[in-house]
Design a protein around this motif. Sequence first.
Motif, PDB file in Angstrom:
ATOM      1  N   ASP A 153       0.838  -1.194   0.000  1.00 34.50           N
ATOM      2  CA  ASP A 153       0.000   0.000   0.000  1.00 34.50           C
ATOM      3  C   ASP A 153       0.877   1.249   0.000  1.00 34.50           C
ATOM      4  OD1 ASP A 153      -2.558  -1.385   2.194  1.00 34.50           O
ATOM      5  OD2 ASP A 153      -2.247  -1.582   0.041  1.00 34.50           O
ATOM      6  N   PHE A 154       1.932   1.236   0.780  1.00 30.97           N
ATOM      7  CA  PHE A 154       2.841   2.371   0.845  1.00 30.97           C
ATOM      8  C   PHE A 154       3.523   2.588  -0.503  1.00 30.97           C
ATOM      9  CE2 PHE A 154       7.148   4.016   1.497  1.00 30.97           C
ATOM     10  CZ  PHE A 154       6.845   5.247   2.052  1.00 30.97           C
ATOM     11  N   SER A 187       2.505   1.559  -3.473  1.00 35.48           N
ATOM     12  CA  SER A 187       1.503   1.983  -4.449  1.00 35.48           C
ATOM     13  C   SER A 187       1.178   3.461  -4.285  1.00 35.48           C
ATOM     14  CB  SER A 187       0.227   1.158  -4.294  1.00 35.48           C
ATOM     15  OG  SER A 187       0.486  -0.190  -4.571  1.00 35.48           O
ATOM     16  N   GLN A 188       1.066   3.886  -3.048  1.00 32.54           N
ATOM     17  CA  GLN A 188       0.763   5.294  -2.776  1.00 32.54           C
ATOM     18  C   GLN A 188       1.901   6.185  -3.267  1.00 32.54           C
ATOM     19  OE1 GLN A 188       0.280   6.137   1.369  1.00 32.54           O
ATOM     20  NE2 GLN A 188      -0.545   8.172   1.015  1.00 32.54           N
ATOM     21  N   GLN A 189       3.132   5.791  -3.011  1.00 36.36           N
ATOM     22  CA  GLN A 189       4.277   6.578  -3.449  1.00 36.36           C
ATOM     23  C   GLN A 189       4.369   6.625  -4.968  1.00 36.36           C
ATOM     24  OE1 GLN A 189       6.453   8.397  -1.499  1.00 36.36           O
ATOM     25  NE2 GLN A 189       4.910   7.965   0.037  1.00 36.36           N
ATOM     26  N   ALA A 191       1.878   6.278  -7.128  1.00 33.14           N
ATOM     27  CA  ALA A 191       0.784   7.120  -7.622  1.00 33.14           C
ATOM     28  C   ALA A 191       1.135   8.598  -7.482  1.00 33.14           C
ATOM     29  CB  ALA A 191      -0.503   6.798  -6.872  1.00 33.14           C
ATOM     30  N   GLU A 192       1.717   8.956  -6.355  1.00 32.46           N
ATOM     31  CA  GLU A 192       2.112  10.343  -6.137  1.00 32.46           C
ATOM     32  C   GLU A 192       3.193  10.773  -7.121  1.00 32.46           C
ATOM     33  OE1 GLU A 192       3.962  13.034  -2.522  1.00 32.46           O
ATOM     34  OE2 GLU A 192       2.747  11.273  -2.031  1.00 32.46           O
ATOM     35  N   GLN A 193       4.141   9.882  -7.374  1.00 33.80           N
ATOM     36  CA  GLN A 193       5.218  10.187  -8.313  1.00 33.80           C
ATOM     37  C   GLN A 193       4.666  10.358  -9.727  1.00 33.80           C
ATOM     38  OE1 GLN A 193       8.198   7.142  -8.554  1.00 33.80           O
ATOM     39  NE2 GLN A 193       9.470   8.272  -9.976  1.00 33.80           N
TER      40      GLN A 193
END
Length: 104
Positions: free
Chosen positions: A45-46, A48-50, A52-54
């Motif tokens: 999850d971490f 994937s979140q990073q 997506a933000e990138q």
Amino acid sequence: MLKQATLFTPAITASTLLIPLFVTGLFSSLGFAQEQTGRQKGGLDFVSQQLAEQMLNQTKALSNPELVNAQANYFRAMYLALIESGFTQDEALKITVAMASKHD
């Protein structure tokens, strides 16, 4: 008359020592496995979140009007240079499209 208390001393054998150790080891390893699985899911999850933000930041950066104009001018200049070099318009277009696709 007072009765003397007798102490019960169980016989200590290898099996009486090993069974509790085995059970303790089994339960602690199950807890460790669950903890690791939880960390992996949380880690994904971490990540994937990073990611997506990138990707969002990259899209925002590539949408800058100055950058878009510069890229358009570059590919237009490449297309015209290919035609001047003797390529047909169709060939120049195919080469330019291939370069633009590779450029991303």
